[in-house]
Structures are given as structure tokens and as C-alpha cells.
Design an enzyme around this catalytic site. Structure first.
Site, PDB file in Angstrom:
ATOM      1  N   SER A 113      -1.855  23.885  84.609  1.00 55.76           N
ATOM      2  CA  SER A 113      -2.878  22.710  85.165  1.00 55.76           C
ATOM      3  C   SER A 113      -4.020  22.973  85.891  1.00 55.76           C
ATOM      4  CB  SER A 113      -1.957  21.470  85.700  1.00 55.76           C
ATOM      5  OG  SER A 113      -2.727  20.419  85.816  1.00 55.76           O
ATOM      6  N   HIS A 114      -3.943  22.593  87.074  1.00 58.52           N
ATOM      7  CA  HIS A 114      -5.078  22.769  88.116  1.00 58.52           C
ATOM      8  C   HIS A 114      -4.958  23.995  88.902  1.00 58.52           C
ATOM      9  CE1 HIS A 114      -1.889  20.576  89.592  1.00 58.52           C
ATOM     10  NE2 HIS A 114      -2.255  20.856  90.781  1.00 58.52           N
ATOM     11  N   ASP A 277      -9.899  19.227  85.043  1.00 59.46           N
ATOM     12  CA  ASP A 277      -9.087  20.322  85.618  1.00 59.46           C
ATOM     13  C   ASP A 277      -8.866  21.386  84.624  1.00 59.46           C
ATOM     14  OD1 ASP A 277      -7.139  19.001  84.130  1.00 59.46           O
ATOM     15  OD2 ASP A 277      -5.603  19.409  85.440  1.00 59.46           O
ATOM     16  N   ASP A 279      -6.565  22.176  82.399  1.00 64.84           N
ATOM     17  CA  ASP A 279      -5.954  21.762  80.984  1.00 64.84           C
ATOM     18  C   ASP A 279      -6.465  20.466  80.518  1.00 64.84           C
ATOM     19  OD1 ASP A 279      -4.433  20.527  82.972  1.00 64.84           O
ATOM     20  OD2 ASP A 279      -2.759  20.419  81.581  1.00 64.84           O
ATOM     21  N   ASP A 281      -6.210  17.099  81.594  1.00 63.32           N
ATOM     22  CA  ASP A 281      -5.723  16.005  81.742  1.00 63.32           C
ATOM     23  C   ASP A 281      -6.119  15.186  83.337  1.00 63.32           C
ATOM     24  OD1 ASP A 281      -4.369  17.691  83.627  1.00 63.32           O
ATOM     25  OD2 ASP A 281      -2.342  16.884  82.649  1.00 63.32           O
ATOM     26  N   ARG A 282      -6.695  15.748  84.044  1.00 61.33           N
ATOM     27  CA  ARG A 282      -7.062  15.210  85.381  1.00 61.33           C
ATOM     28  C   ARG A 282      -8.648  14.945  85.198  1.00 61.33           C
ATOM     29  NH1 ARG A 282      -4.151  17.846  90.616  1.00 61.33           N
ATOM     30  NH2 ARG A 282      -2.187  17.725  89.908  1.00 61.33           N
ATOM     31  N   LYS A 376      -1.609  12.217  80.604  1.00 59.11           N
ATOM     32  CA  LYS A 376      -2.908  11.644  81.327  1.00 59.11           C
ATOM     33  C   LYS A 376      -4.013  12.291  80.699  1.00 59.11           C
ATOM     34  CE  LYS A 376      -1.795  14.721  85.006  1.00 59.11           C
ATOM     35  NZ  LYS A 376      -0.859  14.827  86.367  1.00 59.11           N
TER      36      LYS A 376
HETATM   37  C1  G1P Z   1       1.392  16.965  91.524  1.00 61.84           C
HETATM   38  C2  G1P Z   1       0.618  15.785  91.731  1.00 61.84           C
HETATM   39  C3  G1P Z   1       1.379  14.486  90.925  1.00 61.84           C
HETATM   40  C4  G1P Z   1       1.169  15.320  89.177  1.00 61.84           C
HETATM   41  C5  G1P Z   1       1.570  16.449  89.412  1.00 61.84           C
HETATM   42  C6  G1P Z   1       1.612  17.207  87.892  1.00 61.84           C
HETATM   43  O1  G1P Z   1       2.558  17.146  91.922  1.00 61.84           O
HETATM   44  O2  G1P Z   1       0.904  15.118  92.808  1.00 61.84           O
HETATM   45  O3  G1P Z   1       0.798  13.563  90.912  1.00 61.84           O
HETATM   46  O4  G1P Z   1       1.866  14.519  88.430  1.00 61.84           O
HETATM   47  O5  G1P Z   1       1.032  17.513  90.217  1.00 61.84           O
HETATM   48  O6  G1P Z   1       0.115  17.350  87.424  1.00 61.84           O
HETATM   49  P1  G1P Z   1       3.207  17.409  93.005  1.00 61.84           P
HETATM   50  O7  G1P Z   1       2.586  19.161  93.379  1.00 61.84           O
HETATM   51  O8  G1P Z   1       2.682  16.631  94.198  1.00 61.84           O
HETATM   52  O9  G1P Z   1       4.971  17.533  93.094  1.00 61.84           O
HETATM   53 ZN    ZN Z   2      -3.686  19.181  84.615  1.00 59.23          ZN
END
Ligand code: G1P
Ligand code: ZN
Length: 543
Positions: A113-114, A277, A279, A281-282, A376
Site C-alpha cells: 500500500s502506502h 497512494d 497501490d 486505493d487511497r 477503497k
Molecule cells: C491503516 C489505516 C486503516 C487502513 C489500513 C489499511 O491501518 O489506519 O484505516 O484500513 O491502514 O490501509 P492501521 O495501521 O491503523 O492498523
Molecule cells: Zn493502499
């Protein structure tokens, strides 16, 4: 081609979290590590015999190598076919769409992801189910169980598959279909939104800056915004995916997308700014001179979604994660639709979307989406905003001002304390848990505590219960402080403190968020003794 059965043993630490398994890249590259996990996924979902999978990732370092291993293992496990994004690329929402559109047995998405990418950074892998969404707990539990008993994995010995060329080939008895990663996704977007209205908006001189952060949305945004909607060339910046995301942190928030924020706050700011981000989705939404928090964005989208063709008939309901601000609750109340409060993590939305109980959902961490896929979707949120801007012909700032006037404003901020020693973070949480029952009725920093509990969620669709989902403290007037530990970090513990206060006085709707939240911030510190427990004078990241 030789089918090999290679003996292996369980490897510690292969427990998937809410977004699959995320580890340091070098961990994934370690001997048998990836292979063990992939075989455990196959075993955990009852084998691959005759199944078709979608496979793709965000292009981060090791994406290309890992995909080749996955394809050879899928072929050795008897899969019928794999549908792969060209050059191994698929954004998470595009993968979700393909899984649904092609009715496959699910898919494997390679991404953290990010989180940053590169040999010293992070890698990840997750399995999505046939509905296109992240695997629910009972599935990840089975995958985890398989990692504990694995004795061998199956793989075909052969050279690399050419993923650069579109079209179909075979690997042993498995078909490999290399597809354009953008085409189906772009068609889906075109079916949801009023592209003519958005084209007219750009034609009228409306200017936008989309920051793809060197990540996967570059090709998607370039094709859709510049190609199909006529945005000026150069609207998409940092649009070529790179294995280490240009050395950056592909997380679309004011800290990591500071360059975009600076442009949007500057003198010659375009009308609209957005980022996505690693991938895809954000999303981050910025107007000229105004950053829109994800919680406010969700509320605005819920209030105005009917302006887009796909949502013209209204919303069935909305859902937000517990720490996300209550701004969308106010919209739902006015619309007379249900509003669900779920634990953090996308997967809790899946059941509500599948059951037709919610149409829009979102998290404070910049993840917004709808029932068009089961992830998302960053670009989707950007396009819904553009559709709303095109129809209302208002600026982002005016839209938000009107929104707050109508619904009140939920001031909101998240304070993150990163890489805290796990013991210290756990001690803070358990000390706070212990005092929760004594808090209601107390006055702290001029605020009266009205409620205090540990959030647990009873899924209204499947009846499952999820406990220990964060400690929350409610204040008179609708303010809140929420404490939870991150489930996605790869080093130490990350403490997240979510702060919120509600303002309905029309004269006080345009304050600085940190200033408006000062009493809640002070109360959170006094109640949880963050400084004493963590030894930190201030949060590492404030969003
Ligand atoms: C974080 C975000 C959460 C999101 C997740 C996956 O998780 O806070 O909203 O769903 O990344 O992208 P966390 O690190 O808080 O467990
Ligand atoms: Zn992501």
C-alpha cells in the site's frame, strides 16, 4: 518443464493482518519465504485446481520477481488460468474490478500500500476473495494455519513469462492472459460518472494537479484524466510507477504529499488537487487553499453523490470506520439512511456492501469507496469529486463552507507516535483500559466525559464479533478521543490517537483544526499520559 515439490518448514511471522502479509522486502526475498506464504494461501483456500486468479501489483521493488514465482507456483498447483496486468501492474481497485468482472476465484495483489518500496523498505501480498474484497478473518485464519503446518511447496522449473506483451500464453497446463491494466477500470469509471460534464469542466479552463506519487495510479490517471477527460497535459505529475516510488513515501497525506499541498496553497494554485497512494486505493483531496480531511471528504461525497449518474437513485447506507469522524453520520441522519460504524480496516465494509446495506464507505486514513468494487478506490473518489465540481460549478472551498453551514463541522486530526517500543505502547493501552470504567462523568481540561469503552463490533450481516478494536472516550458536545495501535506497521508499535470535536456555531467554522481541537488534545494527554508512557514530547506525524 519440470514440476518440483520442494520441502520446506513453517517460517515464523507469517500471520496476515487486515491487509494481507506485509514485511520488509528482504524478509520476503529470504529463502522459501515468499514460496511458503504463497503455498499457504493456495492451501488455505482449498487448493488451486481448476481455478482462475487475477494477479498484479503496484510495481514496487520485487513485484516483477515475485509475480514470476507466483505464476510458476499457480501452474504447479493446477490453476486453470491467471489474468495478469501487463508488466505485473494492477492497482488494488483495478484488481478488485477484474476479479468481479471475470468472476475469478479471487486474486493475489502484490503491494504494501502506502508503505515505501525498495530493498530496504516494504513488500506485501494479499489474497482477495471472489467478491473482489480482502479476505475475511476466517479465510486469513486458514491461510495462517497453513503457514504453521506447511511441509512442501510446488513450483514449475522454467524461465520467466513475458509479461510485457498483451495476449494469451500457457505455462505448463495453465493459461496466462496478460491484460491492459487500465482498460477495464477506465470503462468502469466511465459507466459511473458523467464524463461529458467533467470534459466540459476541463474545457472551460478548470485546472487540476494529480500527484501519482511515482506509484501505480500514474497510468490510470493519465489515461482517464488527460486521455478521456481532456485535462491539460501535465495534469498528472510523478505519473511513472517506480520500484522505490522515487525514493518517497507514497502516502497521500499533507506530510508525504507536501509538494502538492505547497502548490495548492500557493499563489498560482490550480482549482483542484488530488493524490493517490502506492497501490491506488487511497486518495487525498485538496482545493485551492484548502485541504479536505478524508472524514470531511466522505461526508461531502455522501451528501452530493446523487449528482453522479451511478448514485442518482440515492444511497442505501453509508459506513465509516470507528476512528473516522462523525461528519458522515450527520449527512446520513439528514438523508434518513443507515450509517454503520465498523472496526478499522477495509474488510469490515465488504459484508455491508455485498448485502446491499451500504453504498459508500470510508476511513479517516484516506480510503473512500463504494459498491462498484470491494476495495477503497483513490481515483474513483477523485472522479466523484470532479463530477460534483462539474455539476455544482462551485469551488472546493465553497462546497465545504456550505457543507459545514448545513451540517456543522467535525474538527478532526490524527496524531501518530511511530516506532514506539511495543512494551511501552501496550502498557499505555492497558493502563488506559483499566481506568475506562471510572472516566464517565469526570471533567478533564474543561470537557465532560460522557462515555468510555473498548470498541467491539457485531457484524450485522454474518453475526461475527470483533473485539479489542480501540479505546474510545466521548465528550459532551460530540467530541472524541480514540486510541488504538496500528495493525499495519512493520517495525515497533505505532500509537494512533484520533481527536475530534463538533462545532455548529456558524462563526466558528473556519478555525485551524489543531487550535479548535486543543482542549481534546490536552484531555487525551491527561487521560492517557502519552508523554510519560512513550517518552515522546510530540507525535511524529499529525494529519
Ligand atoms: C491503516 C489505516 C486503516 C487502513 C489500513 C489499511 O491501518 O489506519 O484505516 O484500513 O491502514 O490501509 P492501521 O495501521 O491503523 O492498523
Ligand atoms: Zn493502499
Amino acid at each position: 518443464m519440470k514440476r518440483l515439490k520442494i520441502e520446506t518448514r513453517p517460517i515464523a511471522g507469517q500471520k496476515p493482518g487486515t491487509s494481507g502479509l506485509r514485511k520488509k522486502t528482504h524478509v520476503f526475498m529470504g529463502q522459501h519465504y515468499l514460496e511458503n506464504y504463497v503455498q499457504s494461501i493456495f492451501d488455505g483456500i482449498g487448493g488451486l485446481g481448476g481455478k482462475t486468479l487475477v494477479v498484479g501489483g503496484d510495481g514496487r521493488y520485487f513485484n516483477d520477481r515475485a509475480i514470476q514465482v507466483i505464476l510458476r507456483m499457480a501452474a504447479a498447483s493446477g490453476a486453470k488460468a491467471c489474468i495478469v496486468g501487463q508488466n505485473g501492474i494492477l492497482s488494488t481497485p483495478a484488481a478488485s474490478n477484474l476479479i468481479r468482472k471475470r468472476s475469478t476465484s479471487g486474486g493475489l495483489i502484490l503491494s504494501a500500500s502506502h508503505n515505501p518500496g525498495g530493498p530496504e523498505a516494504d513488500f506485501g501480498l494479499k489474497y482477495n476473495t471472489p467478491n473482489g474484497g480482502p479476505a475475511p478473518e476466517h479465510v486469513t485464519d486458514r491461510i495462517y494455519a497453513a503457514t504453521q503446518t506447511i511441509a512442501a511447496y510446488h513450483i514449475i522449473e522454467t524461465g520467466d513469462v513475458d509479461l510485457g506483451r498483451l495476449g494469451t500464453s500457457t505455462l505448463d497446463r495453465m493459461t496466462i492472459e496478460v491484460v491492459d491494466p487500465v482498460a477495464d477500470y477506465a470503462a468502469l469509471m466511465e459507466s459511473l460518472f458523467d464524463f461529458d460534464a467533467i470534459r466540459a469542466l476541463f474545457a472551460s479552463g478548470f485546472r487540476m494537479r494529480f500527484d501519482a506519487m511515482h506509484a501505480v495510479t500514474g497510468p490510470y490517471a493519465t489515461e482517464i484524466l488527460e486521455g478521456r477527460l481532456g485535462a491539460a497535459p501535465g495534469t498528472v505529475v510523478h505519473g511513472t510507477p517506480s520500484p522505490d516510488f522515487g525514493g518517497g513515501h507514497p502516502d497521500p497525506n499533507p506530510i508525504w504529499a507536501k509538494e502538492l499541498i505547497d502548490v495548492m496553497m500557493g499563489k498560482d494554485a490550480p482549482d483542484f488537487g488530488a493524490a493517490s497512494d502506492g497501490d491506488g486505493d487511497r486518495n487525498m483531496i485538496v482545493g485551492r487553499g484548502l485541504y479536505v480531511t478524508p472524514s470531511d471528504s466522505l461526508a461531502l461525497l455522501a451528501a452530493q453523490a446523487h449528482l453522479a449518474p451511478a448514485y442518482a437513485g440515492g444511497l442505501k447506507g453509508v459506513a465509516r470506520s470507528m476512528p473516522t469522524s462523525g461528519a458522515v453520520d450527520r449527512v446520513a441522519a439528514k438523508l434518513g439512511i443507515a450509517c454503520y460504524e465498523t472496526p478499522t480496516g477495509r474488510k469490515f465494509f465488504g459484508n455491508l456492501l455485498d448485502a446491499g446495506r451500504a453504498t459508500l464507505c470510508g476511513e479517516e486514513s484516506a480510503g473512500t469507496g463504494s459498491d462498484h468494487v470491494r476495495e477503497k478506490d483513490g481515483l474513483w473518489a477523485v472522479l466523484l469529486w470532479l463530477n460534483i465540481l462539474a455539476v455544482t460549478k462551485q469551488s472546493v472551498a465553497d462546497l465545504m463552507a456550505d457543507h459545514w453551514q448545513t451540517y456543522g463541522r467535525n474538527y478532526y486530526s490524527r496524531h501518530d507516535y511511530e516506532d514506539v517500543e511495543a512494551d511501552k505502547a501496550n502498557a499505555l493501552m492497558s493502563a488506559l483500559r483499566d481506568v475506562l470504567p471510572d472516566l464517565p462523568g469526570r471533567e478533564v481540561q474543561g470537557l465532560t466525559i460522557t462515555s468510555a469503552d473498548e470498541f467491539a463490533y457485531d457484524d450485522p450481516v454474518d453475526g461475527s464479533r470483533s473485539e479489542g478494536q480501540g479505546l474510545r472516550i466521548g465528550f459532551a458536545g460530540g467530541g472524541r478521543a480514540v486510541f488504538r495501535l496500528s495493525g499495519t506497521g512493520t517495525v515497533g508499535a505505532t500509537l494512533r490517537v484520533y481527536l475530534e470535536s463538533v462545532e455548529t456555531d456558524p462563526a466558528k467554522l473556519h478555525q485551524d483544526a489543531q487550535a479548535a481541537l486543543a482542549p481534546v488534545i490536552a484531555a487525551a494527554e491527561e487521560i492517557a499520559r502519552i508523554k510519560a508512557h512513550t517518552g515522546r514530547a510530540a507525535p511524529d506525524v499529525i494529519t
